[in-house]
Design a protein around this motif. Structure first.
Motif, PDB file in Angstrom:
ATOM      1  N   SER A  15       0.834  -1.207   0.000  1.00  0.00           N
ATOM      2  CA  SER A  15       0.000   0.000   0.000  1.00  0.00           C
ATOM      3  C   SER A  15       0.865   1.253   0.000  1.00  0.00           C
ATOM      4  O   SER A  15       0.551   2.230  -0.677  1.00  0.00           O
ATOM      5  N   ASN A  19       0.920   4.039  -2.969  1.00  0.00           N
ATOM      6  CA  ASN A  19       0.710   5.447  -2.648  1.00  0.00           C
ATOM      7  C   ASN A  19       1.818   6.310  -3.255  1.00  0.00           C
ATOM      8  O   ASN A  19       1.553   7.373  -3.816  1.00  0.00           O
ATOM      9  N   THR A  53      -6.454  13.068   2.650  1.00  0.00           N
ATOM     10  CA  THR A  53      -7.169  11.797   2.714  1.00  0.00           C
ATOM     11  C   THR A  53      -6.669  10.845   1.641  1.00  0.00           C
ATOM     12  O   THR A  53      -6.615  11.194   0.470  1.00  0.00           O
ATOM     13  N   HIS A  54      -6.307   9.640   2.064  1.00  0.00           N
ATOM     14  CA  HIS A  54      -5.909   8.570   1.154  1.00  0.00           C
ATOM     15  C   HIS A  54      -6.769   7.361   1.468  1.00  0.00           C
ATOM     16  O   HIS A  54      -7.089   7.103   2.622  1.00  0.00           O
ATOM     17  N   TRP A  55      -7.112   6.622   0.447  1.00  0.00           N
ATOM     18  CA  TRP A  55      -7.890   5.393   0.614  1.00  0.00           C
ATOM     19  C   TRP A  55      -7.040   4.219   0.176  1.00  0.00           C
ATOM     20  O   TRP A  55      -6.355   4.287  -0.841  1.00  0.00           O
ATOM     21  N   ALA A  57      -7.837   0.077  -0.268  1.00  0.00           N
ATOM     22  CA  ALA A  57      -8.755  -1.050  -0.119  1.00  0.00           C
ATOM     23  C   ALA A  57      -8.047  -2.297  -0.611  1.00  0.00           C
ATOM     24  O   ALA A  57      -7.375  -2.279  -1.635  1.00  0.00           O
ATOM     25  N   ASP A  75     -14.861   5.184  -8.421  1.00  0.00           N
ATOM     26  CA  ASP A  75     -13.753   5.485  -7.521  1.00  0.00           C
ATOM     27  C   ASP A  75     -13.741   6.985  -7.257  1.00  0.00           C
ATOM     28  O   ASP A  75     -14.099   7.786  -8.123  1.00  0.00           O
ATOM     29  N   THR A  76     -13.329   7.354  -6.060  1.00  0.00           N
ATOM     30  CA  THR A  76     -13.249   8.769  -5.706  1.00  0.00           C
ATOM     31  C   THR A  76     -11.800   9.203  -5.707  1.00  0.00           C
ATOM     32  O   THR A  76     -10.896   8.390  -5.594  1.00  0.00           O
ATOM     33  N   THR A  80      -6.520   6.352  -9.109  1.00  0.00           N
ATOM     34  CA  THR A  80      -6.724   5.003  -8.604  1.00  0.00           C
ATOM     35  C   THR A  80      -5.593   4.143  -9.145  1.00  0.00           C
ATOM     36  O   THR A  80      -5.361   4.106 -10.349  1.00  0.00           O
TER      37      THR A  80
END
Length: 101
Positions: A15, A19, A53-55, A57, A75-76, A80
């Motif tokens: 992850s 990023n 903010t980072h997502w 999943a 996706d926001t 992505t």
């Protein structure tokens, strides 16, 4: 910590690497669009500085179970980044669901 309980070190490392790639891609996009560097933090909600903010999943699909995966969604965010080891991802392109390699 809860993170260590649910996410093995390999997932955390993956992850973090994803990023880093997303931030690099975002920087290249902003540069390509001639957005002044002084504005990058503001226009990205500070994501460019690895803040904001980072997502992340993580989905694990089991091919031995006949079951649909993640439901259709948008996706926001700016970028992505996907890492896939199995086929099956589809994206809605030109109003049609198409396989993504």
């Amino acid at each position: 910590s809860n993170q260590a309980k649910y996410f093995p070190g390999e997932i955390k490392e993956l992850s973090n690497k994803m990023n880093e790639i997303a931030i690099l891609v975002l920087k290249n996009i902003l540069e390509y669009l001639n957005i002044p560097k002084k504005d990058w933090g503001v226009v990205t909600g500070q994501c460019i500085e690895n803040e904001g903010t980072h997502w992340f999943a993580c989905s694990h699909y089991r091919s031995d179970i006949e079951k649909e995966g993640c439901p259709a969604h948008h996706d926001t965010g700016f970028i992505t980044v996907l890492y896939m080891e199995q086929e099956g991802l589809e994206a809605k392109i030109d109003n049609r669901w198409q396989k993504v390699n």
